[in-house]
Design an enzyme around this catalytic site. Sequence first.
Site, PDB file in Angstrom:
ATOM      1  N   PHE A  35      -0.464  -4.489   0.347  1.00 45.25           N
ATOM      2  CA  PHE A  35      -0.129  -5.422  -0.724  1.00 45.25           C
ATOM      3  C   PHE A  35       0.228  -6.812  -0.205  1.00 45.25           C
ATOM      4  CE2 PHE A  35       0.974  -1.140  -2.248  1.00 45.25           C
ATOM      5  CZ  PHE A  35       0.056  -1.056  -3.286  1.00 45.25           C
ATOM      6  N   CYS A  36       0.069  -7.020   1.078  1.00 43.33           N
ATOM      7  CA  CYS A  36       0.393  -8.305   1.697  1.00 43.33           C
ATOM      8  C   CYS A  36      -0.872  -9.156   1.769  1.00 43.33           C
ATOM      9  CB  CYS A  36       0.961  -8.068   3.097  1.00 43.33           C
ATOM     10  SG  CYS A  36       1.638  -9.533   3.863  1.00 43.33           S
ATOM     11  N   HIS A  37      -0.808 -10.375   1.226  1.00 46.34           N
ATOM     12  CA  HIS A  37      -1.981 -11.246   1.220  1.00 46.34           C
ATOM     13  C   HIS A  37      -2.324 -11.712   2.636  1.00 46.34           C
ATOM     14  CE1 HIS A  37      -0.382 -11.604  -2.902  1.00 46.34           C
ATOM     15  NE2 HIS A  37      -1.639 -11.769  -3.256  1.00 46.34           N
ATOM     16  N   MET A  64       6.696 -11.435   5.844  1.00 40.97           N
ATOM     17  CA  MET A  64       6.144 -10.182   6.362  1.00 40.97           C
ATOM     18  C   MET A  64       5.488 -10.385   7.720  1.00 40.97           C
ATOM     19  SD  MET A  64       7.336  -8.324   4.134  1.00 40.97           S
ATOM     20  CE  MET A  64       6.881  -6.891   5.089  1.00 40.97           C
ATOM     21  N   GLU A  65       4.891 -11.546   7.924  1.00 40.27           N
ATOM     22  CA  GLU A  65       4.284 -11.833   9.225  1.00 40.27           C
ATOM     23  C   GLU A  65       5.350 -11.936  10.310  1.00 40.27           C
ATOM     24  OE1 GLU A  65       1.272 -12.447   6.303  1.00 40.27           O
ATOM     25  OE2 GLU A  65       3.333 -13.122   6.355  1.00 40.27           O
ATOM     26  N   ASP A  76       6.808   1.471  23.788  1.00 39.44           N
ATOM     27  CA  ASP A  76       5.618   2.053  24.420  1.00 39.44           C
ATOM     28  C   ASP A  76       5.631   1.863  25.934  1.00 39.44           C
ATOM     29  OD1 ASP A  76       2.917   3.142  24.548  1.00 39.44           O
ATOM     30  OD2 ASP A  76       2.304   1.080  24.960  1.00 39.44           O
TER      31      ASP A  76
END
Length: 254
Positions: free
Chosen positions: A63-65, A99-100, A114
């Site tokens: 849902f993130c553009h 969000m980025e 990791d």
Amino acid sequence: MRTVDITTKIETLREAKAYGRIRLKPETVKLIKENKVPKGNLVEATKLSGIFGAKKTGELLPFCHPIPLDFVALEVKVNEDNLEVFSTVRGIARTGYEMEALTAVTTALLNVYDMCKALDDSMVIEEVKLLEKSGGKSDWFRRLDGVKVNLHAENEGLRKIAEDYLKELGATFAEEAELYISIGDNLPINKEIRSLERVISLYDFRRNPKEVGKEIRVGWSDDALIIILPESEEKIRFFFETFGGIIGNLLCRR
């Protein structure tokens, strides 16, 4: 399910900053500081992973553009028993970069996990949070609370549409006003705000080239702000939904 419709939003310079932290054994931290992690330089790899994560945000989150990234930077701070990551993401877009920035930090922390999982089984990603954001609607949008508006329109249907938008912005209606809005009829404008008119025309054309020629005019007449809208429901809705929040800004700067 669907994404949020951002069609009516304005492209502006936006920035977001995020933060994250992962707890490590002191022995693991020592290896990081001495650049002895078997997989390589952890600090530099973590920065690269964060940049990569920011670029992939639109693919990871449905849902993130997907928006253009003009700048991404990661800072890594190695402490005694933890590692902190700071991200900054910037660009010109219709929606923000929260969000980025958060994805950049999260991806960076996962890279630490990791690269160190064979060395440290006690690692815990303790925190990921947004620090700040800027450049969006909240920075320039101003309501019209307490602003007196004189609204004129021959077409009652179009008048009702504009009236509803103005009420939603908090305006009150009066004969003597500081904001005059006319739908269809011209009002005298002493000084047009050409820069804003050009921006409105550009966005208007991009939305519907077939409507070109039906201009929206904005300017000053004595001490009042004048807005002239064409007799078009589409144009009226476009103006208020995209530029309605700028009206209050203009009045405040007068």
